[in-house]
Design a protein around this motif. Structure first.
Motif, PDB file in Angstrom:
ATOM      1  N   PHE A 537       0.835  -1.192   0.000  1.00 45.46           N
ATOM      2  CA  PHE A 537       0.000   0.000   0.000  1.00 45.46           C
ATOM      3  C   PHE A 537       0.873   1.246   0.000  1.00 45.46           C
ATOM      4  O   PHE A 537       1.947   1.276   0.621  1.00 45.46           O
ATOM      5  N   THR A 538       0.417   2.264  -0.688  1.00 45.83           N
ATOM      6  CA  THR A 538       1.051   3.573  -0.541  1.00 45.83           C
ATOM      7  C   THR A 538       0.755   4.113   0.861  1.00 45.83           C
ATOM      8  O   THR A 538      -0.195   3.690   1.527  1.00 45.83           O
ATOM      9  N   ARG A 539       1.562   5.058   1.308  1.00 45.58           N
ATOM     10  CA  ARG A 539       1.433   5.567   2.682  1.00 45.58           C
ATOM     11  C   ARG A 539       1.220   7.077   2.664  1.00 45.58           C
ATOM     12  O   ARG A 539       1.720   7.785   1.767  1.00 45.58           O
ATOM     13  N   ASP A 552       6.323   3.902  -0.713  1.00 45.73           N
ATOM     14  CA  ASP A 552       5.928   4.995  -1.599  1.00 45.73           C
ATOM     15  C   ASP A 552       5.015   5.919  -0.806  1.00 45.73           C
ATOM     16  O   ASP A 552       3.851   5.593  -0.545  1.00 45.73           O
ATOM     17  N   ILE A 553       5.549   7.078  -0.412  1.00 45.98           N
ATOM     18  CA  ILE A 553       4.806   8.037   0.398  1.00 45.98           C
ATOM     19  C   ILE A 553       4.128   9.042  -0.517  1.00 45.98           C
ATOM     20  O   ILE A 553       4.776   9.657  -1.367  1.00 45.98           O
ATOM     21  N   LEU A 554       2.827   9.189  -0.353  1.00 46.46           N
ATOM     22  CA  LEU A 554       2.074  10.127  -1.169  1.00 46.46           C
ATOM     23  C   LEU A 554       2.424  11.550  -0.780  1.00 46.46           C
ATOM     24  O   LEU A 554       2.373  11.914   0.393  1.00 46.46           O
ATOM     25  N   GLY A 555       2.801  12.375  -1.747  1.00 48.39           N
ATOM     26  CA  GLY A 555       3.120  13.772  -1.483  1.00 48.39           C
ATOM     27  C   GLY A 555       4.567  14.027  -1.176  1.00 48.39           C
ATOM     28  O   GLY A 555       5.010  15.163  -1.194  1.00 48.39           O
ATOM     29  N   TYR A 577      -3.297   3.571  -4.922  1.00 44.67           N
ATOM     30  CA  TYR A 577      -3.438   2.750  -3.725  1.00 44.67           C
ATOM     31  C   TYR A 577      -2.240   1.829  -3.507  1.00 44.67           C
ATOM     32  O   TYR A 577      -1.927   1.493  -2.370  1.00 44.67           O
ATOM     33  N   TRP A 578      -1.607   1.406  -4.588  1.00 43.35           N
ATOM     34  CA  TRP A 578      -0.546   0.412  -4.479  1.00 43.35           C
ATOM     35  C   TRP A 578       0.754   0.938  -5.066  1.00 43.35           C
ATOM     36  O   TRP A 578       0.760   1.822  -5.926  1.00 43.35           O
ATOM     37  N   SER A 579       1.830   0.385  -4.577  1.00 39.19           N
ATOM     38  CA  SER A 579       3.141   0.506  -5.228  1.00 39.19           C
ATOM     39  C   SER A 579       3.673  -0.907  -5.433  1.00 39.19           C
ATOM     40  O   SER A 579       3.388  -1.800  -4.621  1.00 39.19           O
ATOM     41  N   ARG A 580       4.410  -1.137  -6.503  1.00 39.13           N
ATOM     42  CA  ARG A 580       4.863  -2.488  -6.794  1.00 39.13           C
ATOM     43  C   ARG A 580       6.248  -2.460  -7.409  1.00 39.13           C
ATOM     44  O   ARG A 580       6.680  -1.449  -7.975  1.00 39.13           O
ATOM     45  N   SER A 581       6.911  -3.598  -7.293  1.00 36.50           N
ATOM     46  CA  SER A 581       8.247  -3.757  -7.872  1.00 36.50           C
ATOM     47  C   SER A 581       8.349  -5.156  -8.470  1.00 36.50           C
ATOM     48  O   SER A 581       7.888  -6.135  -7.876  1.00 36.50           O
ATOM     49  N   PHE A 582       8.953  -5.245  -9.654  1.00 29.83           N
ATOM     50  CA  PHE A 582       9.081  -6.525 -10.350  1.00 29.83           C
ATOM     51  C   PHE A 582      10.117  -7.405  -9.649  1.00 29.83           C
ATOM     52  O   PHE A 582      11.181  -6.939  -9.245  1.00 29.83           O
ATOM     53  N   GLN A 583       9.792  -8.709  -9.526  1.00 25.29           N
ATOM     54  CA  GLN A 583      10.687  -9.648  -8.875  1.00 25.29           C
ATOM     55  C   GLN A 583      11.302 -10.640  -9.854  1.00 25.29           C
ATOM     56  O   GLN A 583      12.517 -10.735  -9.976  1.00 25.29           O
TER      57      GLN A 583
END
Length: 683
Positions: A537-539, A552-555, A577-583
């Motif tokens: 989740f973004t924060r 990933d902090i919003l703002g 709503y989400w942040s993601r990284s490829f694995q």
């Protein structure tokens, strides 16, 4: 038929609950034989006493089942030695890593770490010590335990999508509100409560004032004992720590923390000391309830015969005795059934520790054999929800404990998620590229979106419970392992390659449908692959969010860290709503008609390329006139009916059962002891 898609713990809980309800609690097992003659009212009242108390007998196995579910779900978390449970940081991961987050999951995930850790501590208290209140013979204690369980389930409902499981658990709490017969007599809660037994002079042996006064004293003692038990449980399980060297408010919130005092050794000692005695004690309460009610009904019959003479003839008395005998047999059958079920369903409790398994109580072998038979049909089961927390990430750099909250390492969320991608095209475009050998074609991969599981980082989580989209759920489980252990995933990708309409309807890809001569069809899929990402989740910009590496902090850092700004961000809906990284690549590129894929699916029991376009044809894969074919056709017919009709039919059945129960209750009061009504009027 269903394989892994119907192997969830709430599925077997539904089977066990349905079996126990039908065998121990169902109203059709009670034979209520009414007398039409007014001279037989005392016989009718005796039948009513046995039949009504027979229903309360069925609540004992249901309460024990609820205790088993909650107690096992609580102790396995401590026994697993999972750091997230032992450090009470599980909720700092749970809302982002659960199978299907709800629309409120993002907001709850932003809460202060102390609040989330306090929530884990309260969960342990509700699941372990409060579970003992559910099988208490004291109704007020059971009500307290049931309300706390219901509160926990409601919080889970609003913060996650766990289909019908939480609703089913709430329904299991309802028998805790039912009075046991002997308890009703002590409390004086009905017409068979504390009686005004008149002597020859017409004087009462016990006045209502004395009864009321003693009842108040009983309530104070019971409520005080319940509060003391809850406070002792909190003191034994959790502890609050405070270590602050500064005097400002921010330093206070950083220094305060709650931790779990109960270790795995303490948990094993609790199990070894309580489990050998609790099921026999619960069965003893059942025996006391049944015995007391059985003899009380005959005591009432004798009192009625002493008050008025029986004017019926020999035939009438013979019919009355026959009715009483049948009612007694029905009562004894339900009592024996409840006693047997309580012994069998408590067998999984002895598997919690090696000491219990090695030191089995005498006579337990009989119940173990019955449990083995019932386990093959999934009607007697063991439980252990959320034994270990998933999605716990690891930071590859050096982390100092000082950057965490209250001296613990920061909670790094790494929710594994499988993303399917396809290459779209048609045969004409492929042939043009084949003719022009100088053109190097670069595949344009397109991500497939599911209806409910996370995918698009800007998509808000949806509310789907009490429905369970089993494909989306199973995709979450598949992301925790390898595709070699999930051959159904390769079968799913093969069906997507072959453009099977029932499979494509499970996806959230309505824009795929393109008009061609007025007929809607999906575009041709040439290739498909599966990739693994880590989601979080973004924060919102808070002090505790900034202490977590990689979030990933919003703002960003430009936002003011004020109370008003935090509240505004907390109650607002974010754009992302989400942040993601490829694995890594989860499944390599698959193409239609690949011989390796066909062989792999055949070895796993699946057929490649076969697509059932019509729902009615899905049963053709089974042998004709087989039991499985009959069940498949029956389920197809039910599915073809409108869901509104099913809901209306369900409401009608519930209404009829409720009206019948109320009519029987009022009819019993009208046909009961007339002297009691006169006595109330005189008083």
């Amino acid at each position: 038929i269903s394989g892994v898609f119907y192997s969830f713990q709430w599925d077997i809980l539904l089977l066990e609950t349905g079996f126990l309800t039908a065998l121990c609690y169902a109203p059709w097992l009670t034979l209520r034989l009414h007398s039409s003659s007014s001279s037989q009212n005392h016989d009718h009242q005796q039948h009513h006493l046995l039949s009504s108390s027979s229903t309360t007998l069925g609540t004992h196995p249901i309460r024990l089942l609820l205790f088993k579910l909650m107690f096992m779900s609580g102790v396995v978390k401590i026994q697993s030695n999972c750091p997230t449970w032992s450090n009470l940081t599980a909720l700092e991961y749970h809302f982002a890593t659960q199978c299907l987050p709800s629309p409120l999951s993002w907001h709850v995930h932003q809460m202060h770490p102390f609040i989330l850790r306090l929530g884990v501590a309260i969960t342990f208290i509700i699941e372990i010590p409060v579970a003992f209140l559910l099988v208490s013979p004291i109704r007020s204690w059971r009500i307290v335990g049931a309300y706390m369980q219901i509160l926990l389930q409601i919080l889970i409902i609003v913060t996650g999508n766990y289909n019908f499981f939480n609703v089913l658990t709430i329904l299991l709490c309802l028998p805790c509100f039912v009075d046991d017969y002997y308890y009703r007599e002590i409390e004086g809660g009905n017409d068979m409560g504390v009686k005004h037994i008149e002597n020859d002079r017409g004087e009462t042996r016990k006045s209502w004032q004395q009864v009321i006064q003693w009842g108040k004293i009983q309530k104070v003692i019971k409520h005080t004992a319940c509060v003391v038990f809850l406070l002792w449980s909190c003191h034994s399980m959790i502890q609050f720590d405070y270590n602050n060297t500064t005097s400002n408010a921010k330093g206070f919130w950083r220094a305060i923390n709650v931790r779990l005092k109960m270790t795995k050794s303490d948990c094993d000692d609790l199990i070894n000391q309580s489990v050998p005695f609790l099921p026999p004690l619960a069965m003893f309460f059942l025996v006391v309830n049944a015995t007391h009610c059985f003899f009380s009904s005959f005591w009432y019959d004798r009192q009625q015969k002493n008050r008025k003479s029986n004017k019926g003839n020999n035939k009438t008395r013979w019919i009355s005795h026959a009715k009483i005998s049948i009612t007694i047999l029905s009562y004894l059958f339900r009592f024996a059934t409840c006693l047997l079920c309580m012994g069998v369903l408590s067998v999984p409790l002895i598997t919690l520790t090696p000491e219990l398994q090695s030191n089995q109580q005498p006579g337990l072998d009989f119940f173990i054999r019955q449990w083995s038979v019932g386990r093959s049909y999934r009607i007697f089961n063991g439980y252990g929800l959320f034994r270990r927390m998933t999605g716990v990430g690891q930071y590859r750099g050096a982390i100092s404990s000082s950057i965490g909250w209250a001296g613990l390492h920061p909670s790094i969320v790494a929710r594994p998620e499988i993303i399917l991608e396809t290459v779209l095209g048609d045969d004409e475009s492929d042939s043009n590229h084949m003719k022009d050998s100088t053109v190097v074609k670069v595949d344009e991969w397109r991500e497939l979106n599911f209806r409910w599981k996370p995918g698009n980082v800007h998509e808000k989580p949806r509310q789907v419970a009490p429905h369970q989209p089993r494909l989306d759920w199973q995709m979450w489980f598949a992301a925790l392992g390898q595709y070699q252990h999930n051959p159904w995933l390769i079968h799913l990708m093969d069906k997507i390659l072959n453009e099977c309409r029932p499979v494509l309807n499970l996806l959230d890809e309505d824009e795929w449908m393109s008009s061609d001569s007025g007929v809607e069809r999906p575009q041709q899929i040439r290739k498909i692959r599966a990739r693994l990402f880590n989601y979080d989740f973004t924060r919102i910009d808070t002090e505790w969010s900034r202490s977590i590496p990689g979030v990933d902090i919003l703002g960003g850092d430009a936002k003011a860290d004020s109370d008003n700004a935090l509240l505004k961000d907390f109650f607002s809906w974010p754009d992302q709503y989400w942040s993601r990284s490829f694995q890594r690549e989860y499944v390599p590129i698959l193409e239609r008609g690949n011989p390796s894929v066909i062989r792999y699916l055949s070895a796993s029991g699946y057929k490649s390329g076969k697509c059932i376009d019509q729902w009615s044809q899905r049963c053709d894969v089974f042998e004709a006139a087989s039991n499985v074919r009959v069940l498949c056709n029956m389920s197809s017919w039910i599915r073809d009916q409108y869901i509104s009709c099913n809901v209306v039919a369900f409401l009608i059945i519930i209404s009829i059962a409720f009206i019948r129960a109320k009519t029987t209750e009022h009819g019993t009061l009208r046909k009961g002891d007339g002297n009691l009504g006169d006595k109330v009027k005189n008083e």
